[in-house]
Structure formats: C-alpha cells, structure tokens
Design a protein around this motif. Structure first.
Motif, PDB file in Angstrom:
ATOM      1  N   LEU A  10      -4.699  -5.201  34.597  1.00  0.00           N
ATOM      2  CA  LEU A  10      -5.123  -5.008  33.002  1.00  0.00           C
ATOM      3  C   LEU A  10      -6.814  -5.271  32.839  1.00  0.00           C
ATOM      4  O   LEU A  10      -7.254  -4.341  32.295  1.00  0.00           O
ATOM      5  CB  LEU A  10      -4.282  -5.945  32.156  1.00  0.00           C
ATOM      6  N   LYS A  11      -7.174  -6.447  33.206  1.00  0.00           N
ATOM      7  CA  LYS A  11      -8.816  -6.376  33.086  1.00  0.00           C
ATOM      8  C   LYS A  11      -9.455  -5.426  33.811  1.00  0.00           C
ATOM      9  O   LYS A  11     -10.454  -4.940  33.309  1.00  0.00           O
ATOM     10  CB  LYS A  11      -8.994  -7.796  33.361  1.00  0.00           C
ATOM     11  N   TYR A  12      -9.035  -5.279  35.033  1.00  0.00           N
ATOM     12  CA  TYR A  12      -9.809  -4.077  35.786  1.00  0.00           C
ATOM     13  C   TYR A  12      -9.924  -3.045  35.054  1.00  0.00           C
ATOM     14  O   TYR A  12     -10.798  -2.041  34.902  1.00  0.00           O
ATOM     15  CB  TYR A  12      -9.074  -3.965  37.307  1.00  0.00           C
ATOM     16  N   GLU A  13      -8.664  -2.508  34.600  1.00  0.00           N
ATOM     17  CA  GLU A  13      -8.263  -1.067  33.881  1.00  0.00           C
ATOM     18  C   GLU A  13      -9.386  -0.999  32.586  1.00  0.00           C
ATOM     19  O   GLU A  13      -9.912  -0.048  32.289  1.00  0.00           O
ATOM     20  CB  GLU A  13      -7.088  -0.810  33.755  1.00  0.00           C
ATOM     21  N   THR A  14      -9.323  -2.109  31.871  1.00  0.00           N
ATOM     22  CA  THR A  14     -10.241  -2.274  30.787  1.00  0.00           C
ATOM     23  C   THR A  14     -11.430  -2.314  31.085  1.00  0.00           C
ATOM     24  O   THR A  14     -12.140  -1.496  30.138  1.00  0.00           O
ATOM     25  CB  THR A  14      -9.738  -3.748  30.159  1.00  0.00           C
ATOM     26  N   ASN A  15     -11.971  -2.740  32.019  1.00  0.00           N
ATOM     27  CA  ASN A  15     -13.547  -2.676  32.512  1.00  0.00           C
ATOM     28  C   ASN A  15     -13.859  -1.357  32.908  1.00  0.00           C
ATOM     29  O   ASN A  15     -14.976  -0.859  32.390  1.00  0.00           O
ATOM     30  CB  ASN A  15     -13.707  -3.772  33.720  1.00  0.00           C
ATOM     31  N   GLN A  16     -12.711  -0.868  33.617  1.00  0.00           N
ATOM     32  CA  GLN A  16     -13.242   0.725  34.100  1.00  0.00           C
ATOM     33  C   GLN A  16     -13.346   1.523  32.719  1.00  0.00           C
ATOM     34  O   GLN A  16     -14.283   2.336  32.684  1.00  0.00           O
ATOM     35  CB  GLN A  16     -12.242   1.168  34.980  1.00  0.00           C
TER      36      GLN A  16
END
Length: 85
Positions: A34-40
C-alpha cells in the motif's frame, strides 16, 4: 480483515503463534505494498503538476504521512511513527 483475524487469534485461550506470525507477515506485506502504491501514485500525479498544483497535492497528501501513535489507556505509552519528532 487481517487485523481483526489477528486480534481474534490473540484473544484465544491458546493462540496459535505460527498463525499469528503468518498473519503479521501478511499484514506487513500488504502495508508495504500500500505504501509503495501510494508513493507511485503521488509521484505520477506530481510529474504532471504545475508548481502551484504540486503545492496543493502536497497539502492533500500530508495527512497520510503524519506520525502514527498508539496510546495504551492508563499507561501513557505511545508508539511513534516514522515522521514523529
């Protein structure tokens, strides 16, 4: 939800520590994704923003990156998030 299942297992008289470990790993992996997708998502939007729009975007996303605290009633203990002082 994963957290609900984890807490249900914790409340059992004889919790299965193997299950608890697996659930904790799964929750951690999902949180990481979730954090990775939010960052992207943020970076993709920012790449097409004007400087003024970037500022608005930053303000919109700010609440997602505030410190996370967990208070234990009656104990005064807290767990500080990554963005805490």
């Amino acid at each position: 939800s994963g957290k609900r299942s984890l807490f249900t297992e914790l409340k059992r008289a004889q919790p299965d520590t193997g299950s608890l470990s697996q659930m904790a790993i799964q929750i951690g992996n999902l949180h990481n994704q979730l954090k990775y997708e939010t960052n992207q998502f943020y970076l993709n939007i920012r790449s097409i923003c004007t400087p003024a729009q970037s500022k608005i975007l930053e303000e919109a996303f700010q609440p997602l990156f505030k410190s996370e605290t967990l208070a234990f009633p009656g104990h005064g203990r807290q767990r500080q998030g990554f963005n805490s002082p």
